[in-house]
Motif scaffolding. Structure first.
Motif, mmCIF file in Angstrom:
data_model
loop_
_atom_site.group_PDB
_atom_site.id
_atom_site.type_symbol
_atom_site.label_atom_id
_atom_site.label_comp_id
_atom_site.label_asym_id
_atom_site.label_seq_id
_atom_site.Cartn_x
_atom_site.Cartn_y
_atom_site.Cartn_z
ATOM 1 N N LEU A 8 14.767 7.016 -7.421
ATOM 2 C CA LEU A 8 15.282 6.105 -6.405
ATOM 3 C C LEU A 8 14.622 4.735 -6.501
ATOM 4 O O LEU A 8 15.279 3.705 -6.302
ATOM 5 N N VAL A 9 13.330 4.717 -6.795
ATOM 6 C CA VAL A 9 12.635 3.430 -6.963
ATOM 7 C C VAL A 9 13.273 2.647 -8.109
ATOM 8 O O VAL A 9 13.580 1.453 -7.985
ATOM 9 N N ALA A 10 13.510 3.326 -9.238
ATOM 10 C CA ALA A 10 14.095 2.649 -10.399
ATOM 11 C C ALA A 10 15.490 2.136 -10.088
ATOM 12 O O ALA A 10 15.849 1.001 -10.454
ATOM 13 N N TRP A 11 16.292 2.939 -9.396
ATOM 14 C CA TRP A 11 17.677 2.559 -9.108
ATOM 15 C C TRP A 11 17.739 1.396 -8.134
ATOM 16 O O TRP A 11 18.460 0.419 -8.365
ATOM 17 N N ARG A 12 17.021 1.488 -7.019
ATOM 18 C CA ARG A 12 17.108 0.440 -6.003
ATOM 19 C C ARG A 12 16.634 -0.890 -6.583
ATOM 20 O O ARG A 12 17.184 -1.946 -6.269
ATOM 21 N N GLU A 13 15.624 -0.852 -7.439
ATOM 22 C CA GLU A 13 15.096 -2.093 -8.018
ATOM 23 C C GLU A 13 16.015 -2.644 -9.098
ATOM 24 O O GLU A 13 16.139 -3.868 -9.242
ATOM 25 N N GLU A 14 16.670 -1.761 -9.848
ATOM 26 C CA GLU A 14 17.646 -2.228 -10.838
ATOM 27 C C GLU A 14 18.828 -2.905 -10.146
ATOM 28 O O GLU A 14 19.276 -3.980 -10.573
ATOM 29 N N VAL A 15 19.327 -2.293 -9.088
ATOM 30 C CA VAL A 15 20.441 -2.880 -8.339
ATOM 31 C C VAL A 15 20.035 -4.245 -7.780
ATOM 32 O O VAL A 15 20.817 -5.201 -7.807
ATOM 33 N N ALA A 16 18.813 -4.343 -7.293
ATOM 34 C CA ALA A 16 18.339 -5.606 -6.719
ATOM 35 C C ALA A 16 18.172 -6.686 -7.784
ATOM 36 O O ALA A 16 18.299 -7.883 -7.487
ATOM 37 N N ARG A 17 17.944 -6.263 -9.006
ATOM 38 C CA ARG A 17 17.762 -7.233 -10.095
ATOM 39 C C ARG A 17 19.107 -7.658 -10.681
ATOM 40 O O ARG A 17 19.365 -8.847 -10.900
ATOM 41 N N VAL A 18 19.982 -6.679 -10.918
ATOM 42 C CA VAL A 18 21.273 -6.973 -11.557
ATOM 43 C C VAL A 18 22.242 -7.608 -10.560
ATOM 44 O O VAL A 18 22.984 -8.526 -10.888
ATOM 45 N N LYS A 19 22.282 -7.064 -9.336
ATOM 46 C CA LYS A 19 23.102 -7.563 -8.225
ATOM 47 C C LYS A 19 24.598 -7.380 -8.491
ATOM 48 O O LYS A 19 25.025 -7.073 -9.602
ATOM 49 N N ARG A 20 25.358 -7.562 -7.448
ATOM 50 C CA ARG A 20 26.819 -7.629 -7.553
ATOM 51 C C ARG A 20 27.188 -9.097 -7.634
ATOM 52 O O ARG A 20 26.547 -9.936 -6.999
ATOM 53 N N ALA A 21 28.234 -9.412 -8.387
ATOM 54 C CA ALA A 21 28.592 -10.816 -8.620
ATOM 55 C C ALA A 21 28.770 -11.586 -7.315
ATOM 56 O O ALA A 21 28.363 -12.746 -7.208
ATOM 57 N N ALA A 22 29.350 -10.954 -6.308
ATOM 58 C CA ALA A 22 29.599 -11.639 -5.037
ATOM 59 C C ALA A 22 28.307 -12.034 -4.326
ATOM 60 O O ALA A 22 28.307 -12.932 -3.480
ATOM 61 N N PHE A 23 27.198 -11.369 -4.687
ATOM 62 C CA PHE A 23 25.918 -11.649 -4.028
ATOM 63 C C PHE A 23 24.874 -12.174 -5.009
ATOM 64 O O PHE A 23 23.672 -12.053 -4.788
ATOM 65 N N ALA A 24 25.350 -12.776 -6.085
ATOM 66 C CA ALA A 24 24.452 -13.199 -7.162
ATOM 67 C C ALA A 24 23.401 -14.199 -6.700
ATOM 68 O O ALA A 24 22.301 -14.269 -7.273
ATOM 69 N N ASP A 25 23.706 -14.985 -5.676
ATOM 70 C CA ASP A 25 22.762 -16.004 -5.212
ATOM 71 C C ASP A 25 21.805 -15.472 -4.146
ATOM 72 O O ASP A 25 20.941 -16.218 -3.671
ATOM 73 N N GLU A 26 21.936 -14.211 -3.770
ATOM 74 C CA GLU A 26 21.093 -13.649 -2.721
ATOM 75 C C GLU A 26 19.886 -12.916 -3.307
ATOM 76 O O GLU A 26 19.933 -12.402 -4.423
ATOM 77 N N THR A 27 18.821 -12.868 -2.536
ATOM 78 C CA THR A 27 17.655 -12.068 -2.890
ATOM 79 C C THR A 27 17.799 -10.707 -2.215
ATOM 80 O O THR A 27 17.848 -10.623 -0.987
ATOM 81 N N TYR A 28 17.907 -9.659 -3.005
ATOM 82 C CA TYR A 28 18.070 -8.319 -2.464
ATOM 83 C C TYR A 28 16.753 -7.802 -1.878
ATOM 84 O O TYR A 28 15.671 -8.113 -2.371
ATOM 85 N N TRP A 29 16.885 -6.970 -0.858
ATOM 86 C CA TRP A 29 15.722 -6.301 -0.266
ATOM 87 C C TRP A 29 15.084 -5.374 -1.301
ATOM 88 O O TRP A 29 13.889 -5.436 -1.545
ATOM 89 N N GLY A 30 15.851 -4.467 -1.861
ATOM 90 C CA GLY A 30 15.408 -3.630 -2.967
ATOM 91 C C GLY A 30 14.259 -2.683 -2.663
ATOM 92 O O GLY A 30 13.504 -2.300 -3.571
ATOM 93 N N ARG A 31 14.113 -2.285 -1.411
ATOM 94 C CA ARG A 31 13.031 -1.386 -0.992
ATOM 95 C C ARG A 31 13.613 -0.316 -0.055
ATOM 96 O O ARG A 31 14.777 -0.389 0.320
#
Length: 240
Positions: free
Chosen positions: A26-49
């Motif tokens: 789960l740590v690896a997945w949440r952090e990967e999602v926060a790094r790669v992001k969805r295109a619609a949210f590319a300019d946002e900083t994800y929480w990722g925690r």
């Protein structure tokens, strides 16, 4: 003795939840999602925690979901915030007088909950929205401690996963869970006799999860969610 045994403050618990790294997948997945992001949210900083619960510390109603959405709460850092499931849930909460506004887009958007705290048995976004049994069990102490710190009288459970994850928590806390364990269903209602230190029973209400799979197909409508929440208000003594 658990490290949580001497913790008596929800704010401290929330901070500890957000620092958890107990599940490598789960740590690896949440952090990967926060790094790669969805295109619609590319300019946002994800929480990722891990995502803590949301709502006042004196809430008599708890809402238990499944886990944060990868581009919802894993992005915004607040339960059911920034995704379609949250759109349905918060609109219903507002419609029955349990939220200050019908939308939940980001932390700091002005949203307040009245008498309700929203939480989940798994605090990290899981791949394909499917935590493993071990990940669920690793996260169980957070939910158990959170519920022990609330004056909870009613729990609305969104979906079968949350229902199945919650019952062992309540049983371990001393609530009288029937055998065989009650089955989940939309509109299900179970009343659990109180542990010795409690003077009131605990009411469990089942509600289909506010996922797009349910809401887009009409399996779950806004009116159905509002009906369950209205029942929760009445049982908690917040009706009127």
């Amino acid at each position: 003795m658990s490290a949580l045994d001497d913790l008596h403050d929800l704010g401290v618990l929330d901070r500890q939840v957000s620092e958890c790294r107990a599940c490598p997948r789960l740590v690896a997945w949440r952090e990967e999602v926060a790094r790669v992001k969805r295109a619609a949210f590319a300019d946002e900083t994800y929480w990722g925690r891990p995502v803590p619960g949301f709502g006042p510390p004196d809430a008599p109603i708890a809402i238990v979901g499944l886990a944060p959405a990868a581009h919802g709460a894993n992005r915004t850092g607040r339960m059911f915030t920034g995704d379609r499931s949250g759109d349905v849930l918060y609109a219903a909460l507002h419609a029955v007088g349990l939220a200050s506004q019908p939308t939940s887009t980001h932390i700091g958007d002005g949203l307040e909950l009245y008498g309700v705290r929203i939480t989940a048995p798994v605090r990290c976004a899981p791949p394909a929205n499917k935590p493993t049994p071990q990940e669920r069990d690793n996260c169980r102490p957070w939910l158990a401690k959170e519920l022990s710190l609330l004056p909870v009288r009613v729990i609305v459970v969104l979906g079968a996963f949350g229902w199945q994850a919650l019952l062992p928590v309540l049983s371990a806390a001393g609530w009288s869970v029937p055998t065989p364990r009650p089955r989940f269903g939309h509109g299900a209602q179970v009343t659990l006799a109180a542990p010795r230190q409690q003077d009131r029973p605990l009411h469990l209400l089942g509600c289909y999860h506010v996922s797009q799979q349910n809401t887009f197909t009409g399996k779950l409508t806004p009116a159905m969610v509002e009906a369950v929440l209205t029942r929760a208000k009445d049982l908690a003594g917040l009706g009127g």
